[in-house]
Write a protein that holds these residues in place. Structure first.
Motif, mmCIF file in Angstrom:
data_model
loop_
_atom_site.group_PDB
_atom_site.id
_atom_site.type_symbol
_atom_site.label_atom_id
_atom_site.label_comp_id
_atom_site.label_asym_id
_atom_site.label_seq_id
_atom_site.Cartn_x
_atom_site.Cartn_y
_atom_site.Cartn_z
ATOM 1 N N ASP A 56 17.675 -71.257 -37.835
ATOM 2 C CA ASP A 56 18.108 -70.160 -38.701
ATOM 3 C C ASP A 56 19.455 -70.498 -39.345
ATOM 4 O OD1 ASP A 56 19.251 -69.983 -36.218
ATOM 5 O OD2 ASP A 56 18.988 -67.836 -35.973
ATOM 6 N N LEU A 57 19.724 -69.870 -40.492
ATOM 7 C CA LEU A 57 20.995 -70.101 -41.202
ATOM 8 C C LEU A 57 22.045 -69.129 -40.668
ATOM 9 C CD1 LEU A 57 19.706 -70.532 -44.853
ATOM 10 C CD2 LEU A 57 20.721 -72.286 -43.429
ATOM 11 N N GLY A 113 20.592 -62.345 -41.543
ATOM 12 C CA GLY A 113 20.462 -63.792 -41.606
ATOM 13 C C GLY A 113 20.108 -64.260 -42.998
ATOM 14 N N GLY A 114 20.470 -65.484 -43.293
ATOM 15 C CA GLY A 114 20.272 -66.013 -44.631
ATOM 16 C C GLY A 114 19.017 -66.856 -44.806
ATOM 17 N N GLY A 115 18.174 -66.953 -43.772
ATOM 18 C CA GLY A 115 16.935 -67.707 -43.914
ATOM 19 C C GLY A 115 16.833 -68.845 -42.930
ATOM 20 N N VAL A 116 16.231 -69.941 -43.397
ATOM 21 C CA VAL A 116 15.868 -71.015 -42.482
ATOM 22 C C VAL A 116 16.201 -72.361 -43.116
ATOM 23 C CG1 VAL A 116 13.485 -71.055 -43.361
ATOM 24 C CG2 VAL A 116 13.936 -71.882 -41.063
ATOM 25 N N THR A 144 14.009 -69.731 -48.988
ATOM 26 C CA THR A 144 14.266 -70.788 -47.997
ATOM 27 C C THR A 144 13.056 -70.934 -47.075
ATOM 28 O OG1 THR A 144 15.272 -69.334 -46.340
ATOM 29 C CG2 THR A 144 16.757 -70.304 -47.954
ATOM 30 N N GLY A 145 12.411 -69.787 -46.777
ATOM 31 C CA GLY A 145 11.212 -69.821 -45.935
ATOM 32 C C GLY A 145 10.084 -70.583 -46.599
ATOM 33 N N THR A 182 16.312 -65.452 -49.144
ATOM 34 C CA THR A 182 15.883 -65.731 -47.768
ATOM 35 C C THR A 182 14.437 -66.197 -47.751
ATOM 36 O OG1 THR A 182 17.361 -63.969 -47.101
ATOM 37 C CG2 THR A 182 15.803 -64.729 -45.463
ATOM 38 N N ALA A 183 13.591 -65.451 -48.483
ATOM 39 C CA ALA A 183 12.171 -65.807 -48.519
ATOM 40 C C ALA A 183 11.980 -67.161 -49.203
ATOM 41 C CB ALA A 183 11.386 -64.727 -49.233
#
Lengths: 262, 253
Positions: A42-43, A69-72, A9-10, A6-7
């Motif tokens: 958001d994913l 959530g899975g990130g962005v 993707t951020g 997740t991080a």
């Protein structure tokens, strides 16, 4: 551990954000440049415990679920097509559009491109051309003995020919509108091409039906606001750092588990 | 005897999920209209042992489990963009959009026009007005969006406004029941919606994410430290077992 991905993707999103902002800042002094902003979404969510699921035999249902959530992701880099400020140059062939509309340029391959950059010149045949030498549409040829070049708000180009006391209209520079000008595709050199999302070009006359008027002797500056770009840059950098912190925290958590029972 | 290990494990699993939730909030720190999630925990009591002929009564063992994630539906900060098609909602309402044939809701007001002149989201989903999708004419200019969502334009050479529609803003009796679908969209689920009259639309602004960076960072440190503390606890428990086994098996020669 999901947090690591997740991080990640951020971090990727903020990296792209910095790229977009740096391109805006790099084009701060580019005539007719329109700034871009990265837009994120958001994913999809993993429903660990689905909201509304039955929680007991008595039929009670879960009021709130566990959604992770899975990130962005980046959804686009929409262009802000707001008007740039006009700066006076005094050059007869520097034209600026205030309002809607783009100058139409004929490319060597016969296709058309569109621009807000009105830094025009005259080529060896007397045609009004862009800085790259491509003629502005409709093509206007200025006789080499002409003087007193004037372009009015409608785009009419007139000159005074020798032996004449009145001015002669040589032609009219047109403007082109798009229903969704933010959907134009940038091709570099301050020029855009039409895309399925911009809609077909609508050729028209300057200063009519919302086409915007032409101002001679001025250029449209980039619509980049330095202060807001700088604050966006700082925000993007901090967001990047925060995501990096999440990665290192998740890493420490994993480390403490792998160190168990050695 | 294994209870301490199992309790520790239940806590570690919830902490791991809480960390995932924090990571998602942080990743979406720059996502327009994003609402932060927070984890909720509850005690999970294990049933008593069935055998009841002990001298002392059996004690209950409590585990921890994550009951849910609740959403912080608070207002995100407004950023001025000056884009005529950027709209931010001040209040509790959501924009109604049409995505994959169904009605969805969003707080992300980064709208654009499609090639056919319809008002769409960044993903190309139709933004719904009170009378269906909002369509602009090719000669429309000077788009103005009033606080109640009414969109007016100047058409061609006209000097008076023409109305193109009214952006539908809806609110929910319980916004926590909305479920996140990703792509900044929510589905209504069991929540009931009604037209919102209290919220106002702000043209030329975008609502940013309401993620509180400081809060997320401190929560992250807290999660990380508790996780490590439990790892230590598990280690000690394991050492205890080890020494017990060694001592008990140590038969003097």
């Amino acid at each position: 551990m999901q947090a690591l991905h997740t991080a990640a993707t951020g971090m990727a999103a903020q990296e792209l954000n910095v790229q977009v902002i740096s391109n805006n800042i790099a084009n701060l002094r580019t005539t007719g440049f329109k700034k871009q902003t990265a837009a994120f979404q958001d994913l999809i969510y993993e429903h660990v415990r689905r909201v509304g699921a039955q929680a007991s035999d008595q039929g009670t249902i879960v009021p709130v679920g566990v959604d992770i959530g899975g990130g962005v992701k980046t959804v686009g880099t929409p262009r802000s097509m707001t008007q740039g400020t006009l700066s006076q140059t005094g050059n007869d062939l520097d034209l600026a559009v205030s309002g809607e509309g783009f100058f139409k340029i004929l490319m060597p391959d016969g296709t058309y491109q569109y621009t807000r950059d009105g830094t025009f010149q005259m080529d060896n045949q007397g045609r009004v051309v862009t800085a790259q030498g491509n003629p502005v549409q409709p093509t206007i040829t200025i006789p080499n003995n002409a003087s007193g070049l004037a372009v009015n708000e409608q785009g009419q180009v007139s000159v005074t020919l020798p032996g004449s006391s009145t001015s002669t209209v040589l032609g009219q520079i047109g403007l082109t509108r798009f229903i969704n000008k933010a959907g134009l595709q940038p091709v570099g050199s301050n020029q855009f091409t039409e895309t399925p999302s911009s809609g077909p070009p609508q050729d028209g006359t300057a200063n009519s039906e919302g086409y915007g008027k032409i101002t001679q002797g001025s250029l449209e500056q980039a619509n980049v606001d330095v202060v807001s770009e700088m604050s966006d840059l700082i925000a993007a950098q901090r967001a990047y750092e925060m995501n990096a912190k999440v990665i290192s925290a998740a890493d420490q958590m994993m480390q403490s588990t792998t160190a168990l029972f050695r | 005897m294994q209870n301490a290990l199992l309790i520790g494990l239940s806590r570690q699993m919830t902490l791991e999920r809480q960390m995932d939730v924090i990571a998602n909030n942080v990743a979406n720190a720059n996502t327009n209209g994003f609402k932060a999630d927070h984890s909720l925990f509850e005690e999970y009591l294990n049933s008593n042992a069935r055998e009841d002929n002990f001298v002392g009564s059996d004690r209950r063992v409590s585990y921890v489990q994550d009951r849910g994630t609740f959403r912080d539906v608070g207002q995100g900060p407004m950023e001025e963009t000056k884009n005529p098609l950027d709209v931010a909602i001040s209040g509790n309402a959501f924009f109604a959009v049409q995505a994959n044939g169904a009605e969805r809701y969003t707080r992300d007001g980064k709208f654009t026009l499609s090639s056919t002149g319809q008002l769409v989201t960044s993903d190309g989903n139709l933004v719904l007005g009170t009378g269906g999708p909002i369509t602009f004419q090719p000669t429309d200019h000077d788009i103005n969006i009033a606080p109640d969502g009414t969109i007016t334009v100047l058409e061609g050479t006209a000097k008076t406004d023409s109305i193109r529609g009214k952006i539908r803003m809806v609110s929910f009796d319980d916004p926590a029941k909305l479920s996140k679908l990703g792509a900044n969209l929510y589905s209504a689920g069991s929540a009931t919606q009604q037209a919102d009259t209290k919220s106002t639309a702000q043209q030329g602004y975008i609502e940013k994410s309401n993620v509180n960076a400081v809060g997320e960072m401190s929560r992250m440190v807290e999660v990380m430290r508790s996780y490590t503390a439990i790892a230590n606890l598990l280690q000690q428990q394991s050492d205890l077992h080890k020494s017990a086994i060694e001592k008990l098996a140590d038969v003097p020669a």
